[in-house]
Enzyme design. Structure first.
Site, short mmCIF file in Angstrom:
data_model
loop_
_atom_site.label_atom_id
_atom_site.label_comp_id
_atom_site.label_asym_id
_atom_site.label_seq_id
_atom_site.Cartn_x
_atom_site.Cartn_y
_atom_site.Cartn_z
N THR A 10 15.04 4.36 6.16
CA THR A 10 13.92 5.03 5.44
C THR A 10 13.07 5.78 6.55
O THR A 10 13.03 5.08 7.79
CB THR A 10 13.42 4.27 4.46
N ASP A 11 12.28 6.62 6.05
CA ASP A 11 11.19 7.05 7.02
C ASP A 11 9.74 6.52 6.65
O ASP A 11 9.78 5.56 5.48
CB ASP A 11 11.22 8.57 6.77
N PHE A 12 8.68 6.90 7.21
CA PHE A 12 7.41 6.45 6.94
C PHE A 12 7.21 6.46 5.37
O PHE A 12 6.18 5.78 4.90
CB PHE A 12 6.38 7.18 7.78
N SER A 13 7.70 7.65 4.48
CA SER A 13 7.21 7.79 3.13
C SER A 13 8.16 6.67 2.44
O SER A 13 7.65 6.62 1.13
CB SER A 13 7.70 9.11 2.91
#
Length: 136
Positions: A10-13
């Site tokens: 996943t990314d920061f979101s």
């Protein structure tokens, strides 16, 4: 092929990072090849250095996935050409399509495109359409 989404995907979101789908789909293509023709390293050795390279990829990201989602990667043969295969791939959550990709994979030996061997051509020809895709 089932894939569980982990934090590292996943990314920061909190959504799956776009490049993670590339890894998921690479695994799907590898599992399709393994199912149809055996281990890739054996194929490389037995076919005098034959290997596959991604020549082109078009991806449509329709909906996001999140951490802990269980996804299915479906891979099937869309079209066979002389030295290449056009594969279709989808990443789904349940019955919902999240990502769709069209992938052109070239058959290569010593840096040059070669005609796909007849045995592989026949094997990949049997894996056409989403109903035939690998999904253990």
């Amino acid at each position: 092929m089932p894939v569980r989404v982990y934090y590292e995907d996943t990314d920061f979101s909190g959504f799956v990072y776009h490049a993670s789908y590339l890894r998921f789909m690479e695994r799907g293509r590898t599992e399709l090849l393994r199912t149809l023709a055996g281990d890739q390293s054996d194929l490389h050795r037995d076919a005098a250095g034959l290997h596959f390279v991604v020549r082109r990829m078009v991806i449509d990201y329709a909906k996001p996935a999140r951490m802990d989602d269980l996804l299915d990667v479906l891979t099937w043969t869309a079209e066979m050409k002389g030295a290449s295969m056009h594969l279709a791939q989808e990443v789904r959550r349940g019955g919902e399509r999240l990502v769709k990709a069209e992938v052109v994979v070239a058959c290569v030996r010593d840096g040059r495109a070669i005609r796909l061997p007849d045995g592989l051509r026949a094997a990949f020809g049997r894996a056409s359409g989403p109903a035939s895709s690998t999904n253990p």
